[in-house]
Design a protein around this motif. Structure first.
Motif, mmCIF file in Angstrom:
data_model
loop_
_atom_site.group_PDB
_atom_site.id
_atom_site.type_symbol
_atom_site.label_atom_id
_atom_site.label_comp_id
_atom_site.label_asym_id
_atom_site.label_seq_id
_atom_site.Cartn_x
_atom_site.Cartn_y
_atom_site.Cartn_z
ATOM 1 N N ASP A 192 1.153 8.856 13.935
ATOM 2 C CA ASP A 192 1.554 7.887 12.916
ATOM 3 C C ASP A 192 2.216 8.668 11.782
ATOM 4 O O ASP A 192 1.550 9.236 10.928
ATOM 5 C CB ASP A 192 0.329 7.121 12.401
ATOM 6 N N ARG A 194 3.875 7.860 9.149
ATOM 7 C CA ARG A 194 3.694 7.463 7.755
ATOM 8 C C ARG A 194 2.349 7.949 7.224
ATOM 9 O O ARG A 194 2.270 8.522 6.138
ATOM 10 C CB ARG A 194 3.799 5.945 7.629
ATOM 11 N N THR A 195 1.305 7.722 8.010
ATOM 12 C CA THR A 195 -0.009 8.187 7.591
ATOM 13 C C THR A 195 -0.008 9.701 7.429
ATOM 14 O O THR A 195 -0.560 10.231 6.467
ATOM 15 C CB THR A 195 -1.074 7.757 8.611
ATOM 16 N N ALA A 196 0.629 10.397 8.377
ATOM 17 C CA ALA A 196 0.686 11.856 8.287
ATOM 18 C C ALA A 196 1.319 12.286 6.971
ATOM 19 O O ALA A 196 0.812 13.173 6.285
ATOM 20 C CB ALA A 196 1.463 12.419 9.475
ATOM 21 N N ALA A 197 2.414 11.621 6.600
ATOM 22 C CA ALA A 197 3.085 11.976 5.349
ATOM 23 C C ALA A 197 2.181 11.681 4.154
ATOM 24 O O ALA A 197 2.070 12.488 3.233
ATOM 25 C CB ALA A 197 4.397 11.203 5.222
ATOM 26 N N TYR A 198 1.501 10.518 4.189
ATOM 27 C CA TYR A 198 0.586 10.177 3.094
ATOM 28 C C TYR A 198 -0.526 11.206 2.963
ATOM 29 O O TYR A 198 -1.038 11.455 1.880
ATOM 30 C CB TYR A 198 -0.052 8.804 3.343
ATOM 31 N N PHE A 199 -0.951 11.760 4.097
ATOM 32 C CA PHE A 199 -2.047 12.718 4.085
ATOM 33 C C PHE A 199 -1.585 14.124 3.716
ATOM 34 O O PHE A 199 -2.358 15.067 3.767
ATOM 35 C CB PHE A 199 -2.734 12.761 5.459
#
Lengths: 314, 508
Positions: A192, A194-199
């Protein structure tokens, strides 16, 4: 035991064991050390490509350039040695070419948000074209410096050098899939983005690294090809990228990304090798039937895996 | 990163937004917003859909950068160019609906992007122990080897929360954290948030349910159409005042007359009896008459869109029946529905609605093609006439009808979608979130269009998460909760607070 059964490569291993068992019963002397050595020696080329394909796919991408990059790599080696470069330096140059092309793909895909399919298709044409531009025909290596390199067998089981490097590379990536941050990040990207970037995963750096490694694998496949055949060939490996993807998928790599199956990519290549050997034993002529069986096998694996997933999610 | 000194250390650290503006093509999402977020406080952002809350969250999380204005954290003006910068500045964001990487296990998610090393290896043993402990602190005993896709929404959210706290975040932004939780889970979350507030964290909270806002917030800031219209202490504000502030002034409404007229018409155009689809919508009854606007209200995930799809035949029903013009229809599909005079504008415009690379003309004529074609051949001039008519009627801002639809603003794309449905001259139009993501001007025009359609005798099913829109236009409202129609309101019952309470699950 239940853990093993849940591994993505489990189905592959079962199928491989079944094939080997059936063939062992049918033909005397089929199973043995020489079969293993042949499988590994002949599988190294595709093995590197499948390893690269698995890496790129598990990060949520796709790479269509391995066959062409492999051909370019072999031509670069032959031409460089012909021009007087020592073989080791020629190998390094070829691997650097592959890595560079991969990094280029990754950078274009990430920075310009282009679809990987198109970018790597373009790189495929670039690499194939460059190989043809360097030398149109097959380019045998005749320099005296090559002599000690042509089909080097190592003391271990009498394996080829390329096969040993493939085994080591597989081991390294297997370790990385559990213990290297960049590889965890690559998988997160595939899971995912987007989640990876958010994290806080450095998306761009990771993506470029993944494609660069894929390119390195293709370059290494070129080295394996050259060691195997003592020549460079700009027409080598046509369609091999698809074989590589097939091997990775048979090995349990999910095309949607997010999970790596390193052992699976290895087993997939070995399985294809066993299949080919059996067809030879059966006396099935030509490459046609091999492809038919490969196609059927690929479908069968996807269907079985989907059925298992459906059962697990219930 | 070149973000400069970022660590927030002093206990009375605060985040200030100074004259922050942000535009997207066609939409002014935030305009000169000033906001102050203090530690040790729960600060709720209230506003209708499209008021700018989510944009604000994206700016705070470093997902996007403001066009102008400053974000000042602990006295330093920071350039939050990426989520990494925001994390360094001590701001953690729990984004709506995206919590964890589904293929990864809990512990892999917990440490993603900051895995612990020991020598050459990653120290999974230590990571497991640490993750388990931190998650347990939030009152959740979880096998950290489980894959995230097997977790419930509440569990996944708590893992995300535990992770954010483990990052030493000083500010925590929660974008609609309660939208997929049940009552018990909301209570548990609020318990945790209160503890965090006592520990001195600054919390930003976004939710649609007013009762939730008043239950947890110390301070409430109201956004309307991208502007900050007021910051208040929660206890100085009543729900009624908050709603008035969120909506601005009301216009007089023509519902009463229309309602009477619709009731007068003969038999209903569409009758659904016990229509249901397992796991999505519980059995419901519905009658829709010509010239009537019926609203559907419900929280995200309450089954609004599922009901709409069921009605249109896009999803098959498991049980119940649907009669159109008095005849029961079996084997429904979008194709049969279109033929029977139903029109549908789906919720996810980009995914299910527009063909971005086709022209405005092609998009408008797409469904009407069949009735306009002669002996199976398309008539380009008829298409052009049709497109021209709707471009001028709906005031679609396109340079010409050959322009690719993807290049238009959201509001104009929505109008093209409406034009496509209208070109078939439907007798019932199902509009799922027709005003989402479009600017205020376009919203007014879409509402006006609904009004006109009803007056011309079309039945309209109007779905919107902006409840005030539903109330403004509908003469009857069905309230959905967890896939069930829990109430049907009309006339004097159509009150914002009442609808919201029903949506959130209070008994009246």
């Amino acid at each position: 035991m239940r853990h093993v059964a849940r591994e993505p490569w489990f189905v592959t291993a079962v199928a491989l064991a079944a094939l080997l068992g059936a063939a062992g019963l049918r033909y005397d002397g089929f199973l043995g050390a020489s079969l293993l050595v042949n499988l590994l020696d002949d599988g190294a080329m595709l093995g590197f490509a499948a390893l690269g394909a698995m890496l790129v796919i598990s990060s949520g991408g796709i790479d269509l350039s391995p066959g062409a990059v492999m051909a370019l790599s072999s031509v670069v080696i032959a031409a460089a040695i012909g021009a007087g470069l020592p073989p080791l330096a020629a190998f390094a140059l070829a691997c650097a070419c592959g890595t560079g092309l991969g990094a280029l793909s990754g950078a274009l895909i990430d920075v310009l948000a282009l679809p990987p399919f198109i970018v790597t298709l373009a790189v495929m044409f670039l690499a194939r074209g460059a190989a043809l531009a360097i030398h149109v025909e097959s380019l045998p290596i005749q320099a005296p410096a090559w002599q000690p390199w042509s089909r080097v067998e190592l003391p271990v089981l009498g394996l080829d050098l390329a096969a040993v490097i493939w085994l080591l590379a597989t081991g390294a990536v297997l370790f990385a899939s559990r213990h290297a941050r960049w590889m965890r990040h690559a998988l997160a990207l595939g899971g995912d983005q987007r989640t990876a970037a958010y994290f806080g995963v450095p998306v761009r750096r990771t993506r470029v690294a993944v494609y660069a490694l894929g390119g390195l694998c293709s370059g290494a496949a070129g080295v394996a090809y050259t060691l195997y055949s003592s020549k460079g060939d700009s027409t080598a490996g046509v369609g091999m990228e698809l074989d590589a993807i097939a091997a990775a998928v048979i090995g349990g790599t999910a095309l949607r990304g997010g999970s790596a199956s390193v052992a699976g990519a290895f087993l997939g290549v070995v399985l294809l090798g066993v299949l080919q050997t059996i067809l030879v034993y059966e006396g099935v002529p030509g490459a046609g039937w091999t492809r038919v069986v490969l196609g059927a096998l690929l479908l069968a694996f996807v269907v079985v895996r989907r059925a298992l997933e459906a059962r697990a999610s219930r | 990163m070149d973000a400069g000194p970022a660590a927030v250390t002093s206990p009375d650290a605060r985040i200030e937004l100074r004259r922050v503006s942000k535009s997207y093509p066609g939409v002014r999402a935030l305009e000169g917003v000033d906001l102050e977020l203090r530690s040790g406080e729960v600060h709720a952002l209230a506003g209708t859909n499209g008021a700018g809350k989510s944009t604000l969250v994206r700016l705070l999380g470093g997902v996007e950068r403001p066009d102008s204005g400053q974000i000042v954290v602990g006295g330093h003006a920071l350039e939050l160019a990426s989520p990494i910068d925001a994390l360094r500045a001590g701001i953690a964001v729990l984004h709506q609906e995206t919590h964890l990487v589904p293929e990864f296990t809990v512990v892999e998610n917990f440490f993603l992007g900051r895995e612990l090393r020991r020598g050459l290896r990653l120290d999974w043993g230590a990571m497991r122990v640490h993750a388990r402990a931190r998650i347990a602190e939030l009152g959740l005993a979880l096998d950290v080897e489980r894959r995230a896709l097997s977790l419930s929404a509440a569990e996944a959210q708590l893992v995300g929360l535990a992770r954010a706290l483990d990052l030493q975040a000083r500010f925590l932004v929660l974008d609609e954290p309660t939208s997929s939780l049940d009552r018990g889970e909301v209570e548990r979350l609020f318990g945790i948030l209160r503890t965090l507030r006592e520990r001195g964290l600054g919390l930003v909270f976004i939710a649609h349910a007013l009762e939730q806002i008043f239950a947890i917030a110390d301070r409430i800031t109201v956004l309307r159409d991208g502007r900050c219209v007021g910051s208040h202490r929660a206890r100085e504000l009543t729900p009624r005042a908050l709603v008035a502030s969120m909506l601005g002034r009301e216009e007089p409404d023509p519902r009463a007359a229309r309602h009477a007229a619709a009731r007068g018409t003969q038999r209903p155009f569409l009758v659904a009896r016990g229509l249901a689809r397992q796991g999505a919508v519980a059995p419901f009854d519905l009658e829709l008459r010509a010239g009537e606007v019926v609203g559907l209200a419900g929280l995200l995930g309450s089954g609004r869109s599922e009901l709409a799809r069921l009605l249109f035949g896009a999803d098959p029903a498991d049980s119940g029946e649907c009669a159109i013009d008095g005849r029961v229809v079996r084997q429904r599909s979008p194709r049969t529905s279109l033929a029977q005079g139903l029109g549908f504008c789906p919720e996810d415009r980009k995914q299910d609605g527009i063909f971005a690379t086709l022209t405005v003309r092609e998009n408008i004529a797409l469904l009407a093609q069949r009735r306009m074609s002669r002996v199976g051949l398309l008539d380009p001039r008829a298409h052009e006439r049709l497109a021209q008519r709707f471009v001028s009627e709906l005031r679609i801002a396109a340079a010409h009808t050959g322009q690719a639809l993807g290049t238009l603003s959201g509001g104009n794309q929505q109008k093209v979608l409406l034009a496509r449905a209208l070109a078939c001259e439907p007798r019932l139009l199902v509009l799922d979130e027709p005003t989402r993501g479009i600017d205020v001007g376009a919203k007014v025009e879409v509402e006006r269009l609904v009004e006109e359609l009803a007056q011309r005798g079309t039945a309209v099913l109007f779905i919107s998460s902006a409840i005030e829109e539903v109330l403004r236009r509908a003469s009857r409202v069905l309230v959905l909760r967890e896939g069930r129609v829990v109430a049907e309101l009309q006339g004097a019952e159509l009150e914002l607070e009442r609808v919201m309470t029903l949506m959130a699950g209070e008994s009246v």
